[in-house]
Design an enzyme around this catalytic site. Structure first.
Site, PDB file in Angstrom:
ATOM      1  N   GLU A   2     -13.247   3.308  -4.096  1.00  0.00           N
ATOM      2  CA  GLU A   2     -13.754   2.109  -3.423  1.00  0.00           C
ATOM      3  C   GLU A   2     -14.305   2.471  -2.049  1.00  0.00           C
ATOM      4  O   GLU A   2     -14.359   1.673  -1.127  1.00  0.00           O
ATOM      5  CB  GLU A   2     -12.656   1.035  -3.335  1.00  0.00           C
ATOM      6  N   ASP A  32     -14.003  -3.868 -10.864  1.00  0.00           N
ATOM      7  CA  ASP A  32     -15.357  -3.275 -11.041  1.00  0.00           C
ATOM      8  C   ASP A  32     -16.425  -4.243 -10.543  1.00  0.00           C
ATOM      9  O   ASP A  32     -17.367  -3.836  -9.836  1.00  0.00           O
ATOM     10  CB  ASP A  32     -15.614  -2.959 -12.511  1.00  0.00           C
TER      11      ASP A  32
HETATM   12  N1  LIG Z   1     -11.589  -1.393 -10.488  1.00  0.00           N
HETATM   13  C1  LIG Z   1     -11.776  -0.221  -9.947  1.00  0.00           C
HETATM   14  N2  LIG Z   1     -10.837   0.258  -9.131  1.00  0.00           N
HETATM   15  C2  LIG Z   1     -11.025   1.443  -8.550  1.00  0.00           C
HETATM   16  C3  LIG Z   1     -12.174   2.201  -8.801  1.00  0.00           C
HETATM   17  N3  LIG Z   1     -12.074   3.341  -8.059  1.00  0.00           N
HETATM   18  C4  LIG Z   1     -10.904   3.290  -7.375  1.00  0.00           C
HETATM   19  N4  LIG Z   1     -10.258   2.143  -7.679  1.00  0.00           N
HETATM   20  C5  LIG Z   1      -9.011   1.689  -7.167  1.00  0.00           C
HETATM   21  O1  LIG Z   1      -9.005   1.482  -5.746  1.00  0.00           O
HETATM   22  C6  LIG Z   1      -7.683   1.611  -5.302  1.00  0.00           C
HETATM   23  C7  LIG Z   1      -7.603   2.348  -4.014  1.00  0.00           C
HETATM   24  O2  LIG Z   1      -6.304   2.192  -3.486  1.00  0.00           O
HETATM   25  P1  LIG Z   1      -5.823   2.872  -2.196  1.00  0.00           P
HETATM   26  O3  LIG Z   1      -6.457   4.215  -2.046  1.00  0.00           O
HETATM   27  O4  LIG Z   1      -4.350   2.882  -2.197  1.00  0.00           O
HETATM   28  O5  LIG Z   1      -6.298   1.966  -1.040  1.00  0.00           O
HETATM   29  P2  LIG Z   1      -6.243   0.446  -0.827  1.00  0.00           P
HETATM   30  O6  LIG Z   1      -5.350  -0.217  -1.815  1.00  0.00           O
HETATM   31  O7  LIG Z   1      -7.647  -0.095  -0.869  1.00  0.00           O
HETATM   32  O8  LIG Z   1      -5.644   0.285   0.558  1.00  0.00           O
HETATM   33  P3  LIG Z   1      -6.369   0.596   1.875  1.00  0.00           P
HETATM   34  O9  LIG Z   1      -7.507   1.450   1.613  1.00  0.00           O
HETATM   35  O10 LIG Z   1      -5.339   1.283   2.693  1.00  0.00           O
HETATM   36  O11 LIG Z   1      -6.724  -0.705   2.447  1.00  0.00           O
HETATM   37  C8  LIG Z   1      -6.893   2.326  -6.413  1.00  0.00           C
HETATM   38  O12 LIG Z   1      -5.968   1.411  -7.001  1.00  0.00           O
HETATM   39  C9  LIG Z   1      -7.946   2.710  -7.415  1.00  0.00           C
HETATM   40  O13 LIG Z   1      -7.471   2.659  -8.756  1.00  0.00           O
HETATM   41  C10 LIG Z   1     -13.114   1.677  -9.707  1.00  0.00           C
HETATM   42  O14 LIG Z   1     -14.139   2.275 -10.010  1.00  0.00           O
HETATM   43  N5  LIG Z   1     -12.860   0.481 -10.234  1.00  0.00           N
END
Ligand SMILES: Nc1nc2c(ncn2[C@@H]2O[C@H](COP(=O)(O)OP(=O)(O)OP(=O)(O)O)[C@@H](O)[C@H]2O)c(=O)[nH]1
Length: 527
Positions: free
Chosen positions: A429, A402
């Site tokens: 993200e 976060d």
């Molecule tokens: N801490 C946190 N994590 C988040 C939030 N929203 C999404 N995520 C995390 O971001 C991650 C996104 O992972 P993926 O979509 O697999 O993509 P990535 O690991 O960034 O890999 P690439 O995008 O391919 O580089 C997930 O593990 C989500 O749980 C948030 O608000 N807070």
């Protein structure tokens, strides 16, 4: 033009206080007019009372004259008896007198005749120094022969009126007209003070009739009244004047304006120099007399009610209270508006990064899309995704994730240079950026990428060992009928290409219809 509450308040205050002032001024003026009208009525009443008082005295003189007209040889004792009756009713008459015409040859006889009552009686006159001396020899005399009361008028007895120009001209007028005549204001020979007086002559002719011609031939004498103006004034109702009024009596006959008497209750008061009112006295036959009224400085203020001031104070207070009340309402309304704004703002923002949220993204995109169509301008979009964020979360935990999201959001926001560029947290993200009126999104995208990398947030599972982002961008010059979702799809496709090419890079989807590069991908200089 936006009319602010301050402008409205000022208008209310200016007009409200202005109207209060105007209204209370009008009230003040109308009260003042009423006070002045009352003062004028009072002056007229006093003048009428004075006129009536004079008329009654003249009437009494006529009664005495009538007796002489019946019998011109009226004796001194008969005269005294009749005069006493008149004086009892009119004690403010200084004296009643009989003035026969005496020819030179009759003088001795006349003088001797009265000497048995007044020893040493002789006709007298005043010398240049004002001393009583024996009358010089002349063709005829107008001596004061009978006088009542004698006490106080001793000096007048035997005084030859033909030696006084003022008296003589009045006697001549009386003889020639056959009517009563009033002298100009003069000092009596018996005057001990400084009062101005006047005499009234009632002519008496032989046989008791007023002749048609040759008045002088038939003239035997005149009954006269002696009046001290101050005494008359004082005893009439005119004398009783209010404290703050000054009454002046003038003789305006001829060219001169002679002050006859002043009546003032309070000498210490300041009187306004300008005459407030004047009223003529018309009982004096051939003389023009006039009352002039002067009022004290505080005459009006002392009679004025407090109503105009109360109205003014109440009016001003009411206006101020209304303005204050309105101001409160305005403040209350703007507070509610503000709260609504805050609520609206909250509903549009992402609570973690404080960036605009996805819902707002859709609204803004539609609006900007339409605007670009109308303006025939370009619109660009960046889609930014944190690289290997799942691993970051896995390594440092969700809370660190976060914090990382917040820092990245901040770095992206600070990469924007134009005020109408908008940054959104599209989801997870992933961030989206709308750049209206822009055809070169790649430079902004590259700046975002560099700024995030420059944060230096440690990421052991990343190639660069710090947190990086991949950016996909696209721009389009939309036309009517184009789908607004197309721009996002193009930018997202470019993002996919950037990820696929190894991450931490910018990829642009060339989508311009004009140069027919639709579908081509161009990478940032990193490669
Ligand atoms: N801490 C946190 N994590 C988040 C939030 N929203 C999404 N995520 C995390 O971001 C991650 C996104 O992972 P993926 O979509 O697999 O993509 P990535 O690991 O960034 O890999 P690439 O995008 O391919 O580089 C997930 O593990 C989500 O749980 C948030 O608000 N807070």
């Amino acid at each position: 033009m936006v009319i602010t509450s301050k402008v409205i308040m000022s208008v209310i205050l200016i007009f409200g206080i202005g109207f209060s002032l105007l209204f209370s001024y009008m009230l003040y003026q109308s009260e003042k007019d009423v006070i002045m009208a009352e003062m004028q009525k009072d002056a007229e009443r006093r003048a009428a009372a004075f006129t009536l008082s004079l008329s009654m005295k003249f009437e009494a003189l006529h009664t005495l004259t009538a007796l002489f007209r019946q019998n011109p040889d009226f004796s001194y004792s008969d005269f005294k008896n009749e005069a006493k009756i008149v004086l009892e009713r009119h004690p403010d008459i200084q004296a009643l007198e009989w003035m026969p015409i005496v020819r030179k040859e009759q003088r001795e006889e006349y003088e001797q005749h009265l000497q048995y009552i007044h020893t040493g009686f002789t006709f007298v006159e005043l010398d240049d120094g004002g001393n009583v001396i024996k009358a010089a020899e002349r063709d005829f005399y107008y001596p004061v022969y009978y006088v009542e009361p004698y006490i106080g008028n001793e000096v007048a007895l035997g005084y030859d009126m033909s030696t006084s120009a003022a008296r003589l001209s009045s006697i001549d007028r009386a003889i020639d007209s056959g009517r009563e005549s009033v002298t100009e204001p003069l000092m009596l020979v018996q005057e001990s003070g400084s009062q101005t007086s006047f005499l009234m002559f009632n002519p008496v002719y032989r046989d008791g009739f007023v002749p048609f011609v040759n008045h002088r031939e038939f003239f035997v004498g005149a009954v006269l009244g002696v009046f001290r103006i101050g005494d008359l004034y004082q005893t009439s109702e005119a004398g009783n004047i209010p404290h703050d009024v000054k009454l002046l009596l003038y003789d305006l006959t001829g060219e001169q304006k002679t002050l006859l008497h002043t009546r003032v209750h309070d000498e210490d008061k300041q009187y306004i120099g300008e005459m407030a009112y004047s009223v003529d006295i018309d009982a004096l036959f051939d003389r023009d007399w006039r009352f002039e009224v002067f009022i004290a400085d505080d005459y009006i203020s002392q009679r004025m009610s407090s109503q105009p001031y109360i109205i003014l104070i109440l009016g001003v207070l009411l206006v101020i209270a209304s303005a204050a009340y309105l101001d409160l309402i305005y403040k209350y309304i703007s507070l509610i508006k503000c709260k609504n704004c805050d609520l609206q703002n909250i509903s549009l923002r992402d609570p973690l990064t404080n960036l605009y949220n996805r819902r707002h993204f859709d609204d803004v995109l539609k609006k900007e899309w339409q605007r670009a169509i109308r303006a025939e301008s370009s619109i660009s979009m960046l889609v930014i995704d944190i690289d290997h964020f799942k691993r970051f979360n896995d390594s440092f935990g969700h809370m660190a994730g976060d914090l990382c999201l917040k820092e990245v959001a901040k770095a992206i926001s600070q990469s924007m240079s134009r005020s109408n560029d908008s940054v959104f947290r599209y989801g997870g993200e992933e961030f989206a950026i709308l750049l209206p009126n822009t055809t070169d999104p790649k430079s902004v995208a590259e700046r975002c990428r560099q700024n995030v990398e420059a944060l230096g947030i440690r990421h052991p599972d990343s190639v660069e060992e710090v947190v990086t982002v991949s950016v996909g961008c696209a721009f389009i010059r939309p036309e009517k009928g184009d789908d607004h979702n197309a721009l996002f799809l193009e930018a997202d496709r470019a993002l996919y290409a950037a990820k696929k090419a190894g991450r931490n890079r910018v990829c642009e989807q060339l989508n311009q219809k004009d140069n027919a590069l639709v579908g081509a991908i161009e990478f940032s200089p990193k490669d």
